[in-house]
Design a protein around this motif. Structure first.
Motif, mmCIF file in Angstrom:
data_model
loop_
_atom_site.group_PDB
_atom_site.id
_atom_site.type_symbol
_atom_site.label_atom_id
_atom_site.label_comp_id
_atom_site.label_asym_id
_atom_site.label_seq_id
_atom_site.Cartn_x
_atom_site.Cartn_y
_atom_site.Cartn_z
ATOM 1 N N UNK A 195 48.111 33.854 49.353
ATOM 2 C CA UNK A 195 48.920 32.382 49.313
ATOM 3 C C UNK A 195 47.712 31.187 49.758
ATOM 4 N N UNK A 196 46.812 31.862 50.775
ATOM 5 C CA UNK A 196 45.753 30.955 51.095
ATOM 6 C C UNK A 196 44.722 30.518 50.234
ATOM 7 N N UNK A 197 44.530 31.456 49.090
ATOM 8 C CA UNK A 197 43.764 31.299 47.936
ATOM 9 C C UNK A 197 44.470 30.727 46.655
ATOM 10 N N UNK A 198 45.673 30.590 46.887
ATOM 11 C CA UNK A 198 46.526 30.344 45.699
ATOM 12 C C UNK A 198 45.983 29.061 44.759
ATOM 13 N N UNK A 199 45.854 28.242 45.118
ATOM 14 C CA UNK A 199 45.409 26.880 44.596
ATOM 15 C C UNK A 199 44.094 27.435 43.950
ATOM 16 N N UNK A 200 43.096 27.954 44.589
ATOM 17 C CA UNK A 200 41.967 28.256 44.218
ATOM 18 C C UNK A 200 41.945 29.317 42.862
ATOM 19 N N UNK A 201 42.829 30.363 43.221
ATOM 20 C CA UNK A 201 43.013 31.273 41.885
ATOM 21 C C UNK A 201 43.816 30.538 40.654
ATOM 22 N N UNK A 202 44.733 29.691 41.100
ATOM 23 C CA UNK A 202 45.481 28.793 39.948
ATOM 24 C C UNK A 202 44.334 27.865 39.288
ATOM 25 N N UNK A 203 43.223 27.453 39.941
ATOM 26 C CA UNK A 203 42.348 26.492 39.448
ATOM 27 C C UNK A 203 41.538 27.301 38.255
ATOM 28 N N UNK A 204 41.255 28.710 38.688
ATOM 29 C CA UNK A 204 40.630 29.491 37.470
ATOM 30 C C UNK A 204 41.407 29.519 36.666
ATOM 31 N N UNK A 205 42.490 29.482 36.510
ATOM 32 C CA UNK A 205 43.552 29.668 35.572
ATOM 33 C C UNK A 205 43.432 28.364 34.693
ATOM 34 N N UNK A 206 43.680 27.272 35.192
ATOM 35 C CA UNK A 206 43.706 25.937 34.536
ATOM 36 C C UNK A 206 42.528 25.366 34.009
ATOM 37 N N UNK A 207 41.442 26.056 34.351
ATOM 38 C CA UNK A 207 40.290 25.445 34.065
ATOM 39 C C UNK A 207 39.698 26.341 32.854
ATOM 40 N N UNK A 208 40.589 27.354 32.530
ATOM 41 C CA UNK A 208 39.871 28.356 31.613
ATOM 42 C C UNK A 208 40.182 28.107 30.170
ATOM 43 N N UNK A 209 39.445 28.726 29.163
ATOM 44 C CA UNK A 209 39.602 28.257 27.776
ATOM 45 C C UNK A 209 41.226 28.910 27.258
#
Length: 293
Positions: A83-97
């Motif tokens: 949960x502490x890195x939820x947004x960081x991991x989600x950003x990996x998803x959102x910025x991917x192709x």
């Protein structure tokens, strides 16, 4: 999926792990192992290992130690760590192709968190694998079939597996909801604590109810044994257009069920299961488990 001698070994290793975790006395260890050996000596190998683990090994351990949820604190730790890195991991998803593909791979990466598996891991393993996500591919790959069916799907049952990875499941479900907003999504959990498998308590901790309706299998197995699940769970399973079942335990419990829309998604962590698929240890699998035409 039938059990094997390798599965028996995993049952005994669970006793050893919990003995260390709970600092169980040698006298009590002897009581536990003798009870388990007696029960395992008479068990049918026609049963799946999740059924054996839940009905024999786990039951004896927890009843003898009077501790029904020995991994509780560890589960909470891994849930919070992700949960502490939820947004960081989600950003990996959102910025991917390809948001869908990236979220799917990350969800499977989370499957490495497993206190019953034969491999070893620490909390950094997940993040190291995410950094190499572009190198990951599926050895058995039903991604096209899944995407095609999502386009017309009205109801989806996503059956969770372990703590920690449930956070990555949530990210994947968020992407599914974003791309296919008309799908009604259920998230399946275990009916009671067993090893580090997800329960309602874990789902609540990560606020899974924000993206899905939480439903319990009603059973204490580290996998889905459909014939022993609650009537409500069976109804949701049978009426869902798509079922995504995460992890080895769900694979063991559901691999003999053949139907369109049943997708078994896992990271292979055991050569016995790998031989059944077939695949190698640490292979990524997304398999639609339907009858071959």
């Amino acid at each position: 999926m039938k059990t094997s001698l390798m599965c028996m070994e995993c049952n005994i290793k669970q006793v050893i792990k919990l003995s260390k975790l709970l600092n169980i006395s040698k006298e009590k260890q002897e009581v536990i192992i003798k009870k388990i050996f007696k029960e395992l000596s008479e068990v049918s190998f026609e049963k799946s290992n999740p059924e054996i683990m839940g009905s024999i090994t786990w039951k004896i351990i927890t009843e003898t130690t009077n501790n029904k949820n020995p991994y509780k604190e560890i589960k909470e730790y891994y849930n919070q760590a992700l949960l502490d890195v939820f947004q960081d991991i989600k950003n990996v998803v959102l910025t991917s192709d390809d948001k869908f593909d990236t979220a799917l791979k990350i969800a499977v990466i989370g499957n490495v968190i497993d206190f019953a598996a034969r491999h070893k891991f620490d909390q950094n393993t997940v993040f190291e694998m995410i950094e190499k996500i572009n190198e990951i591919d599926f050895v058995i790959d039903s991604r096209k079939e899944l995407i095609d069916q999502l386009k017309n799907c009205k109801q989806l049952l996503y059956i969770g597996d372990n703590c920690g990875e449930i956070v990555l499941d949530k990210i994947f479900i968020e992407i599914i909801k974003e791309l296919y907003p008309n799908i009604k999504i259920y998230f399946g959990v275990r009916g009671a604590p067993i090893i580090n498998d997800v329960t309602t308590e874990d789902a609540t901790q990560v606020k899974m109810d924000e993206v899905a309706i939480i439903i319990s299998s009603g059973t204490m197995f580290p996998g889905t044994i459909l014939e022993k699940s609650s009537d409500e769970f069976k109804k949701i399973f049978n009426t869902s257009d798509i079922v995504i079942a995460k992890g080895q335990g769900n694979y063991e419990g559901l691999s003999d069920i053949k139907r369109k829309g049943l997708f078994l998604m896992l990271l292979v962590k055991c050569s016995y299961i790998g031989d059944n698929i077939p695949a190698k240890v640490m292979d990524f699998i997304l398999k639609e488990n339907k009858l071959k035409s």
